[in-house]
Write a protein that holds these residues in place. Structure first.
Motif, short mmCIF file in Angstrom:
data_model
loop_
_atom_site.label_atom_id
_atom_site.label_comp_id
_atom_site.label_asym_id
_atom_site.label_seq_id
_atom_site.Cartn_x
_atom_site.Cartn_y
_atom_site.Cartn_z
N PRO A 145 39.48 45.71 48.41
CA PRO A 145 39.74 45.04 49.19
C PRO A 145 41.24 43.84 49.17
O PRO A 145 40.93 43.67 48.45
N ASP A 146 41.85 43.65 49.94
CA ASP A 146 43.36 43.15 49.97
C ASP A 146 42.74 41.91 49.19
O ASP A 146 43.93 41.04 48.28
N ASP A 147 41.92 41.10 49.30
CA ASP A 147 41.61 39.32 49.31
C ASP A 147 41.08 40.01 47.51
O ASP A 147 40.86 38.70 47.29
N TRP A 148 41.06 40.62 47.02
CA TRP A 148 40.19 41.02 45.94
C TRP A 148 41.09 40.49 44.89
O TRP A 148 42.43 40.26 44.58
N VAL A 149 40.72 39.76 44.18
CA VAL A 149 41.78 38.74 42.82
C VAL A 149 41.18 39.45 41.94
O VAL A 149 39.98 40.04 41.19
N CYS A 150 42.19 39.84 40.04
CA CYS A 150 41.55 40.06 38.93
C CYS A 150 40.56 38.93 38.15
O CYS A 150 40.70 37.71 38.44
N PRO A 151 39.05 39.52 37.79
CA PRO A 151 38.15 38.69 37.48
C PRO A 151 38.64 38.09 35.83
O PRO A 151 38.21 36.70 36.36
#
Length: 54
Positions: free
Chosen positions: A34-40
């Motif tokens: 998903p586009d709203d995923w961010v680097c953990p």
């Protein structure tokens, strides 16, 4: 599948592993995250990731 690296912190997204903490199942291609995923690690957006040359 293609691996991607965060240009901010160096975290490598490996599609075979996924991102369990981020709810990304193993086998998920980077393009399907998903586009709203961010680097953990650092919280950078997908736009900050670059394909790894293998």
């Amino acid at each position: 599948m293609q691996k991607y690296v965060c240009s901010i912190c160096g975290y490598e997204y490996d599609p075979e592993v996924g991102d369990a903490d981020g709810g990304i199942e193993p086998g998920t291609a980077f393009e399907d995250i998903p586009d709203d995923w961010v680097c953990p690690v650092c919280g950078a957006t997908k736009e900050n990731f670059e394909a790894v040359e293998e």
